[in-house]
Scaffold this motif. Sequence first.
Motif, short mmCIF file in Angstrom:
data_model
loop_
_atom_site.label_atom_id
_atom_site.label_comp_id
_atom_site.label_asym_id
_atom_site.label_seq_id
_atom_site.Cartn_x
_atom_site.Cartn_y
_atom_site.Cartn_z
N GLU A 72 22.23 40.80 50.73
CA GLU A 72 22.30 42.23 50.41
C GLU A 72 21.24 42.67 49.41
O GLU A 72 21.31 43.79 48.89
N HIS A 74 18.39 44.23 49.12
CA HIS A 74 17.50 45.02 49.95
C HIS A 74 16.15 45.26 49.29
O HIS A 74 15.10 45.23 49.96
N ALA A 95 20.28 41.98 57.24
CA ALA A 95 21.19 41.74 56.12
C ALA A 95 22.57 41.38 56.65
O ALA A 95 23.09 42.04 57.56
N ASP A 97 26.02 38.11 56.26
CA ASP A 97 26.55 36.85 55.74
C ASP A 97 26.27 35.73 56.74
O ASP A 97 26.84 35.70 57.83
#
Length: 283
Positions: A72, A74, A95, A97
């Motif tokens: 995350e 960015h 982006a 997991d």
Amino acid sequence: MPARIMPAQKQEHQPGRESEMQPQPDYEPKYPGVGRLKDKVAIITGGDSGIGRAVAVAMAREGAKIAIVYLEEHHDADETLRSVEKEKSRGIKFAGDVGDEAFCREAVNKVVKEFGRVDILVNDAGEQHEVHDLSELSAEQIERTFRTNVFSFFFMTKAAVPHMRQGSSIINTTSITAYQGHQTLLDYSATKGAISTMTYSLAKVLVRKGIRVNAVAPGPIWTPLIPASFDPEHVAEHGAATPMKRPGQPNEVAPCYVFLASEDASYMTGQVLHVNGGTIVHA
């Protein structure tokens, strides 16, 4: 007491943000590219910062198109893509997991849709959490660390291999802790041992497909994971105990990944390269 090498600092959020580090890690390649990865497509997990960013930029300089996968961060990911584009290459980002198998499949499928192929997979994403007593190590933390550090390597590899052809390369990031252990990184060091063994086994499985599988085992490298994992005094001493008396920089590790991905390493599979500031490691 080891010498203080870096300014004491702390980040509260893992896996950390490169933009908040002082000093900034050195990630730009040291030498001009010679086209060793021309027209290849590389997927790099944890590619937003640290070693992953350095690998992305180094491979872009050698002619590869780059897809980075990250959690995350960015701002860091955007900076990595800007650096990739400065190398006159193309980059895309995803982006999510990597501990989620569905996300890994989706990311790989999008890369194939965008670039038409996968030639290089760098499994670099990881997390670590200090515990000072075994009683502090919860089942939830063990599972989370293994899911990010080990499960994701299986998930990404399973998703990528069907799109890889003879001559492709998978490179896993293990660690010096796999060979020496670590007093306060119990679950992390266990995952890195698993990654090393996974590398040896996958090399045997995929050699018949002409896909090489190798690993890199960094020692103390100056990445966002360090201030996001340790107390400020530990961060200040990071790397001081190595024979070279300093931490390594990401651009001192990235050339190993470029080498293993290229035809220069065409006779290498099931191997681990140790970049650790001079510590002697016997596998």
